[in-house]
Scaffold this active site. Structure first.
Site, PDB file in Angstrom:
ATOM      1  NE  ARG A   1      84.508  99.992 -35.909  1.00  0.00           N
ATOM      2  CZ  ARG A   1      85.324 100.490 -36.841  1.00  0.00           C
ATOM      3  NH1 ARG A   1      86.111  99.706 -37.523  1.00  0.00           N
ATOM      4  NH2 ARG A   1      85.354 101.782 -37.071  1.00  0.00           N
TER       5      ARG A   1
ATOM      6  CB  CYS B   1      65.320  89.734 -29.372  1.00  0.00           C
ATOM      7  SG  CYS B   1      65.844  90.029 -27.679  1.00  0.00           S
TER       8      CYS B   1
ATOM      9  CD  GLN C   1      64.859  86.890 -23.019  1.00  0.00           C
ATOM     10  OE1 GLN C   1      63.819  87.017 -22.401  1.00  0.00           O
ATOM     11  NE2 GLN C   1      65.560  87.930 -23.427  1.00  0.00           N
TER      12      GLN C   1
ATOM     13  NE  ARG D   1      70.621  87.315 -20.542  1.00  0.00           N
ATOM     14  CZ  ARG D   1      70.025  88.121 -21.425  1.00  0.00           C
ATOM     15  NH1 ARG D   1      69.684  87.678 -22.626  1.00  0.00           N
ATOM     16  NH2 ARG D   1      69.758  89.377 -21.124  1.00  0.00           N
TER      17      ARG D   1
HETATM   18  N1  HSE Z   1      66.683  92.465 -24.130  1.00  0.00           N
HETATM   19  C1  HSE Z   1      67.033  91.293 -24.825  1.00  0.00           C
HETATM   20  C2  HSE Z   1      67.837  90.366 -23.990  1.00  0.00           C
HETATM   21  C3  HSE Z   1      67.793  91.549 -26.080  1.00  0.00           C
HETATM   22  O1  HSE Z   1      68.359  90.821 -22.959  1.00  0.00           O
HETATM   23  O2  HSE Z   1      67.972  89.198 -24.313  1.00  0.00           O
HETATM   24  C4  HSE Z   1      67.362  92.696 -26.905  1.00  0.00           C
HETATM   25  O3  HSE Z   1      66.064  92.652 -27.402  1.00  0.00           O
END
Ligand code: HSE
Length: 370
Positions: A10, A135, A162, A267
């Site tokens: 889920r 990923c 990311q 990020r």
């Molecule tokens: N650790 C990765 C991220 C995602 O924080 O973007 C999972 O592989």
């Protein structure tokens, strides 16, 4: 008929897995059984055979009754349940999206377009733990498979961009909530053609710094900003995400000689696509056209994008790639550093090839269907 238990179906990765499996008509030829950590007895999803009651994901006997378990529940669940099942002598296959078991000596990281022979060898040898990779690592390896297979890579740096999805579902919502608040604050000035852009910037800057944006998940604003830190700190100065880049790449490639992989993980405000700016030190100078063709032909998902503005804008962005299995690789050229230094940019869906798809395909391999 083999019994396959699904745990964590889920959650975000689990939902993407189920969606893919439904779309590909995968729910046939085995008996799917759905587990839950919180809603035992309630009806599970109907994947073709009616909605059966959910089973308790902490009931070791029920779990051990499965031939294969597929977990997208997360690392804490894996760390709790997997050792208990193994010490109770359960020898079924454990297929997992979480990182907890990836670097265990007995486990195989699964990315079958790249390491299918290693997966087959592990199955033949009776190995029972098959784990999806990080990923960024999976997406980078699919993008650069042609270069690795031709044994052209001396080292790689990957500077990542990311998406929020890699941090979790709540983070995706928080990113959009931050965007909405910024949008509200700047809307009138942004819409006004005569609006002062420095005033707009002042309003947005103030909003980013006045503590009013929701930041419970990320800790700081991500919208209209970025965060150059992913996961926990390691003593070497890398973050754990950066460390994974080298160790997982090399475990998947399974070569005697380690290929250095390093970079900074960042990020950004993308929803579900991770992007990476790559520098590859080639171990010999080969013509660009040959490199482009090696990249393009390595597997069914990588697509070479010519180093042109229009193609890049149309094909090499998170907006273009999200929700697809395509892994474009573009901006490919030799660098001013020398003929053996190649740069490339790649984008991939973090939830598909970055998480659910390797797990889905491992299940099909285990079932003898791929
Ligand atoms: N650790 C990765 C991220 C995602 O924080 O973007 C999972 O592989």
């Amino acid at each position: 008929m083999q019994k396959v238990g699904f745990i964590g179906w889920r959650g975000m990765v689990g939902s993407v897995l189920l969606e893919r499996m439904r779309r590909e008509n995968d729910f046939q030829g085995f008996s799917p059984i759905f587990f839950t950590t919180s809603q035992q007895g309630q009806p599970g999803p109907d994947v073709g055979g009616g909605a059966l009651p959910l089973r308790d994901a902490r009931n070791l006997q029920d779990l051990a009754d499965m031939d294969i378990l597929v977990s997208c529940q997360g690392g804490d669940y894996t760390k709790d349940i997997h050792p208990k099942l193994r010490s109770a002598a359960w020898r079924g296959l454990w297929i997992d999206a979480a990182s907890a078991l990836r670097m265990n000596g007995e486990s195989t990281i699964v990315l079958d377009p790249v390491n299918r022979p290693a997966i087959d060898r592990a199955l033949d040898a009776g190995c029972v733990d098959f784990i999806g990779g990080n990923c960024t690592v999976s997406l980078m390896l699919i993008a650069l498979q042609g270069l690795f297979e031709a044994d052209l890579v001396e080292w790689v740096t990957s500077m990542t961009y990311q998406s929020a999805s890699g941090a979790g579902a709540k983070n995706m919502k928080e990113l959009i909530a931050q965007m909405a608040d910024l949008g509200d604050a700047g809307r009138a000035l942004a819409a006004d053609p005569a609006g002062e852009v420095l005033e707009l910037d002042r309003i947005i800057g103030a909003k980013l710094r006045d503590g009013s944006l929701p930041t419970a998940e990320f800790g700081v604003p991500l919208a209209a900003s970025l965060i150059p830190w992913i996961d926990s700190a390691l003593p070497c100065g890398r973050t754990r995400e950066e460390w994974k880049g080298m160790v997982e790449t090399n475990k998947i490639l399974g070569r005697d000689k380690q290929i250095p992989v390093d970079g900074q993980c960042v990020r950004v405000g993308a929803m579900r696509c991770h992007s990476q700016a790559l520098t590859v030190k080639l171990n010999r100078d080969i013509p660009l056209a040959e490199i482009e063709s090696l990249l393009d032909q390595a597997n069914d998902w990588v697509k070479f994008v010519p180093n042109e503005k229009e193609a890049t804008l149309q094909k090499l962005t998170p907006a273009a790639v999200g929700g697809t299995l395509t892994i474009p690789v573009g901006r490919v050229r030799k660098m001013a550093l020398g003929q053996q230094y190649l740069t490339a940019f790649t984008v991939g869906d973090q939830l598909l090839w970055g998480a659910a798809e390797p797990v889905r395909r491992m299940l099909l391999i285990a079932l003898g269907r791929l």
